[in-house]
Scaffold this motif. Sequence first.
Motif, short mmCIF file in Angstrom:
data_model
loop_
_atom_site.label_atom_id
_atom_site.label_comp_id
_atom_site.label_asym_id
_atom_site.label_seq_id
_atom_site.Cartn_x
_atom_site.Cartn_y
_atom_site.Cartn_z
N THR A 138 0.60 -21.76 17.00
CA THR A 138 1.01 -23.00 17.67
C THR A 138 0.85 -22.81 19.16
O THR A 138 1.28 -21.79 19.72
N THR A 139 0.21 -23.75 19.82
CA THR A 139 0.08 -23.71 21.28
C THR A 139 0.80 -24.91 21.88
O THR A 139 0.88 -25.98 21.27
N ALA A 140 1.33 -24.71 23.06
CA ALA A 140 2.01 -25.77 23.79
C ALA A 140 1.36 -25.90 25.16
O ALA A 140 1.04 -24.90 25.80
N ALA A 141 1.16 -27.12 25.59
CA ALA A 141 0.65 -27.40 26.93
C ALA A 141 1.70 -28.26 27.63
O ALA A 141 2.12 -29.29 27.10
N ARG A 146 0.81 -27.09 35.65
CA ARG A 146 0.45 -27.04 34.24
C ARG A 146 0.70 -25.63 33.72
O ARG A 146 0.48 -24.66 34.44
N ALA A 147 1.15 -25.56 32.47
CA ALA A 147 1.43 -24.26 31.87
C ALA A 147 1.15 -24.31 30.38
O ALA A 147 1.09 -25.40 29.79
N HIS A 148 0.99 -23.14 29.80
CA HIS A 148 0.72 -23.03 28.37
C HIS A 148 1.60 -21.95 27.76
O HIS A 148 2.02 -21.02 28.44
N GLY A 149 1.86 -22.10 26.49
CA GLY A 149 2.60 -21.11 25.73
C GLY A 149 2.07 -21.11 24.31
O GLY A 149 1.37 -22.03 23.89
N LEU A 208 7.53 -23.51 29.16
CA LEU A 208 8.54 -23.84 30.17
C LEU A 208 8.88 -22.63 31.04
O LEU A 208 9.12 -22.78 32.24
N ASN A 209 8.87 -21.46 30.44
CA ASN A 209 9.09 -20.23 31.21
C ASN A 209 7.98 -20.04 32.24
O ASN A 209 8.24 -19.67 33.39
#
Length: 89
Positions: free
Chosen positions: A20-23, A35-38, A62-63
Motif C-alpha cells: 500500500t502506498t500513500a501520497a 508532498r510526501a509519500h509513505g 505524514l511523518n
Amino acid sequence: MQTLVGWHIEMEFREDGPRTTAAALLRLGDGSELRAHGYSSRHPSDPEQLRVGEEIAGARALNDLASQLLSKAHGEIQEVSPVPTHPLS
C-alpha cells in the motif's frame, strides 16, 4: 486578536497486492505545497486488512510531511536570525 489559519491535506492510497502506498499533499496558508509519500507492505502470512495498510502508509507519509515542515521552519528562521540555529527535529 486571534487569527484563524487553515492547512489542507489530501491523502491518496494505492493498493497493489500486499503493498500500500500513500501520497500526501499539504497546502499551507502561504500558498506553498509540500508532498510526501509513505508505504506499507503486508507479510504473505498476514491476513488482508486494507485499512491497516492505509494507516501505516498514511502515518509514514505524514511523518515525512512533519520532517519537511520542520526543515522549512528551520530555513525560515535562518533567513531572519543572525544567531545560528540547530535543525529542528
